[in-house]
Design an enzyme around this catalytic site. Structure first.
Site, PDB file in Angstrom:
ATOM      1  N   TYR A  96       0.137 -26.301  13.520  1.00 17.59           N
ATOM      2  CA  TYR A  96       0.299 -25.823  14.974  1.00 17.59           C
ATOM      3  C   TYR A  96       1.545 -26.329  15.433  1.00 17.59           C
ATOM      4  O   TYR A  96       2.084 -25.361  16.060  1.00 17.59           O
ATOM      5  CB  TYR A  96      -0.828 -26.434  15.589  1.00 17.59           C
ATOM      6  CG  TYR A  96      -1.140 -26.198  16.943  1.00 17.59           C
ATOM      7  CD1 TYR A  96      -1.892 -25.102  17.385  1.00 17.59           C
ATOM      8  CD2 TYR A  96      -0.799 -26.962  18.080  1.00 17.59           C
ATOM      9  CE1 TYR A  96      -2.191 -24.516  18.465  1.00 17.59           C
ATOM     10  CE2 TYR A  96      -0.981 -26.699  19.164  1.00 17.59           C
ATOM     11  CZ  TYR A  96      -1.900 -25.492  19.583  1.00 17.59           C
ATOM     12  OH  TYR A  96      -1.854 -25.031  20.870  1.00 17.59           O
ATOM     13  N   LYS A 142       4.064 -23.506  17.082  1.00 19.87           N
ATOM     14  CA  LYS A 142       4.350 -23.396  18.195  1.00 19.87           C
ATOM     15  C   LYS A 142       5.807 -23.596  18.620  1.00 19.87           C
ATOM     16  O   LYS A 142       6.374 -23.192  19.490  1.00 19.87           O
ATOM     17  CB  LYS A 142       3.508 -24.446  19.140  1.00 19.87           C
ATOM     18  CG  LYS A 142       2.116 -24.086  19.033  1.00 19.87           C
ATOM     19  CD  LYS A 142       1.855 -22.876  19.900  1.00 19.87           C
ATOM     20  CE  LYS A 142       0.272 -22.494  20.300  1.00 19.87           C
ATOM     21  NZ  LYS A 142       0.155 -21.218  20.849  1.00 19.87           N
TER      22      LYS A 142
HETATM   23  N1  LIG Z   1      -5.946 -25.884  25.789  1.00 15.89           N
HETATM   24  C1  LIG Z   1      -4.754 -26.329  25.508  1.00 15.89           C
HETATM   25  O1  LIG Z   1      -4.777 -27.616  25.985  1.00 15.89           O
HETATM   26  C2  LIG Z   1      -3.655 -25.784  24.970  1.00 15.89           C
HETATM   27  C3  LIG Z   1      -2.278 -26.666  25.195  1.00 15.89           C
HETATM   28  C4  LIG Z   1      -1.030 -25.844  24.641  1.00 15.89           C
HETATM   29  C5  LIG Z   1      -1.263 -24.450  24.210  1.00 15.89           C
HETATM   30  N2  LIG Z   1      -2.319 -23.920  24.176  1.00 15.89           N
HETATM   31  C6  LIG Z   1      -2.506 -22.594  23.615  1.00 15.89           C
HETATM   32  O2  LIG Z   1      -2.896 -21.712  24.662  1.00 15.89           O
HETATM   33  C7  LIG Z   1      -3.574 -20.549  23.938  1.00 15.89           C
HETATM   34  C8  LIG Z   1      -4.932 -20.599  24.491  1.00 15.89           C
HETATM   35  O3  LIG Z   1      -5.747 -21.754  24.181  1.00 15.89           O
HETATM   36  P1  LIG Z   1      -7.098 -22.060  24.773  1.00 15.89           P
HETATM   37  O4  LIG Z   1      -7.296 -23.574  25.140  1.00 15.89           O
HETATM   38  O5  LIG Z   1      -7.557 -20.991  25.945  1.00 15.89           O
HETATM   39  O6  LIG Z   1      -7.931 -21.741  23.334  1.00 15.89           O
HETATM   40  P2  LIG Z   1      -9.374 -21.067  23.326  1.00 15.89           P
HETATM   41  O7  LIG Z   1      -9.927 -21.591  21.936  1.00 15.89           O
HETATM   42  O8  LIG Z   1     -10.360 -21.512  24.364  1.00 15.89           O
HETATM   43  O9  LIG Z   1      -9.340 -19.364  23.288  1.00 15.89           O
HETATM   44  C9  LIG Z   1      -8.509 -18.837  22.474  1.00 15.89           C
HETATM   45  C10 LIG Z   1      -9.075 -17.459  22.186  1.00 15.89           C
HETATM   46  O10 LIG Z   1      -8.183 -16.588  21.267  1.00 15.89           O
HETATM   47  C11 LIG Z   1      -9.121 -15.889  20.282  1.00 15.89           C
HETATM   48  N3  LIG Z   1      -8.673 -15.796  19.136  1.00 15.89           N
HETATM   49  C12 LIG Z   1      -8.361 -16.810  18.113  1.00 15.89           C
HETATM   50  N4  LIG Z   1      -8.005 -16.111  16.952  1.00 15.89           N
HETATM   51  C13 LIG Z   1      -7.796 -14.805  17.282  1.00 15.89           C
HETATM   52  C14 LIG Z   1      -7.173 -13.613  16.566  1.00 15.89           C
HETATM   53  N5  LIG Z   1      -6.919 -13.817  15.138  1.00 15.89           N
HETATM   54  N6  LIG Z   1      -7.027 -12.377  17.264  1.00 15.89           N
HETATM   55  C15 LIG Z   1      -7.538 -12.207  18.490  1.00 15.89           C
HETATM   56  N7  LIG Z   1      -7.813 -13.392  19.398  1.00 15.89           N
HETATM   57  C16 LIG Z   1      -8.032 -14.610  18.572  1.00 15.89           C
HETATM   58  C17 LIG Z   1     -10.335 -16.634  20.405  1.00 15.89           C
HETATM   59  O11 LIG Z   1     -11.231 -15.833  20.141  1.00 15.89           O
HETATM   60  C18 LIG Z   1     -10.448 -17.279  21.864  1.00 15.89           C
HETATM   61  O12 LIG Z   1     -11.193 -16.247  22.718  1.00 15.89           O
HETATM   62  C19 LIG Z   1      -3.532 -21.066  22.458  1.00 15.89           C
HETATM   63  O13 LIG Z   1      -2.368 -20.146  22.020  1.00 15.89           O
HETATM   64  C20 LIG Z   1      -3.275 -22.255  22.386  1.00 15.89           C
HETATM   65  O14 LIG Z   1      -2.519 -22.808  21.324  1.00 15.89           O
HETATM   66  C21 LIG Z   1      -3.541 -24.441  24.503  1.00 15.89           C
END
Ligand SMILES: NC(=O)c1ccc[n+]([C@@H]2O[C@H](COP(=O)([O-])OP(=O)(O)OC[C@H]3O[C@@H](n4cnc5c(N)ncnc54)[C@H](O)[C@@H]3O)[C@@H](O)[C@H]2O)c1
Length: 250
Positions: A151, A155
């Site tokens: 990851y 990123k």
């Molecule tokens: N939550 C955190 O603390 C955090 C921190 C830094 C970065 N992020 C990044 O933010 C973004 C969203 O994170 P989140 O916490 O809302 O995650 P989440 O798991 O709640 O939601 C992710 C969504 O992406 C969809 N998804 C996964 N694989 C997919 C694919 N191959 N094609 C289409 N859709 C797909 C899932 O079905 C889900 O609806 C991600 O890129 C994550 O890495 C999150």
């Protein structure tokens, strides 16, 4: 002026859903893209109930054929997309010595290949219109995080991707920026707590204590920054990584 169209990937829940709702409120017609169209129904309903326009699209962002078909369907249904938010993401955390080939390939596939395929498909419409905004979700994990070699690599890669896209597409009126969130309360962080056998409340409290503003982030904190970067007035901000983490990055 006709309504501008935005595509948000991974918009069925979490950060992507909050960004989709915010862009809908900002006046965009929003394509809510996730693995299945059905899973995007709640986000679409939230946008349309608030008076906006939205449609759900199903596609795996790591699959070239599905991405091409989904972007074409958006152009057909809502109009040519000019805003793209690369948000879809997954975690497959493990220490390096235990990490499987599949843990590596699936994370690199969704984040890096997914952002590449989506951006390549959407830039065609952006360059045709001489206008566009690309916002990609990085993470504080880009700076290194135990158990996340896949990851963190993805990123960090997205930061290089963003800067390069900004350089290549700037002359077409297209900007590209990344948002690097810290701890945001979503199902992704709830799953991490469960994997670590911790109650989510304790996990959140521990994280908040180490954050300068003494709270964890909410999806809306990220959506507010995405809204600015997707706006016309952000046109002189490009190739940047904005940390949304309640303090400076480590
Ligand atoms: N939550 C955190 O603390 C955090 C921190 C830094 C970065 N992020 C990044 O933010 C973004 C969203 O994170 P989140 O916490 O809302 O995650 P989440 O798991 O709640 O939601 C992710 C969504 O992406 C969809 N998804 C996964 N694989 C997919 C694919 N191959 N094609 C289409 N859709 C797909 C899932 O079905 C889900 O609806 C991600 O890129 C994550 O890495 C999150």
């Amino acid at each position: 002026m006709t309504q501008r169209v935005a595509i948000v990937t991974g918009a069925a829940r979490g950060i992507g859903a909050a960004i989709a709702r915010r862009l809908g409120a900002d006046g965009f017609a929003v394509a809510v893209l996730d693995l299945t169209a059905e899973s995007g129904a709640d986000t679409v309903a939230a946008i349309t109930d608030a008076g906006g326009r939205a449609a759900a699209v199903g596609a795996d962002v790591s699959d070239a054929g599905q991405v091409e078909a989904a972007v074409a369907a958006v152009a057909e249904k809502l109009g040519p997309p000019v805003v793209l938010v690369n948000n879809a993401g997954i975690l497959r955390d493990n220490l390096l010595f235990k990490m499987t080939d599949d843990d590596w390939d699936s994370v690199i596939g969704v984040h890096l290949r997914g952002a590449f395929l989506m951006t390549r498909a959407v830039q065609r419409f952006q360059t045709e219109q001489g206008y566009g905004r690309i916002v990609t979700l990085s993470s504080t994990s880009a700076l290194g995080n135990r158990g996340q070699v896949n990851y963190a690599t993805a990123k960090a890669g997205l930061q290089g991707f963003t800067k390069t896209v900004a350089i290549e597409l700037g002359k077409f009126g297209v900007t590209a920026n990344a948002i690097a969130p810290g701890f945001i309360e979503t199902e992704m962080t709830a799953a991490t707590a469960a994997r670590m056998k911790m109650a989510f409340e304790d996990f959140k409290a521990g994280a908040a204590a180490a954050i300068p503003v003494r709270r964890i982030g909410q999806p809306e904190d990220v959506a507010a920054v995405a809204s600015f970067l997707a706006s016309e007035e952000a046109g002189f901000v490009s190739g940047q990584v904005i940390y949304v983490a309640g303090g400076p990055q480590d």
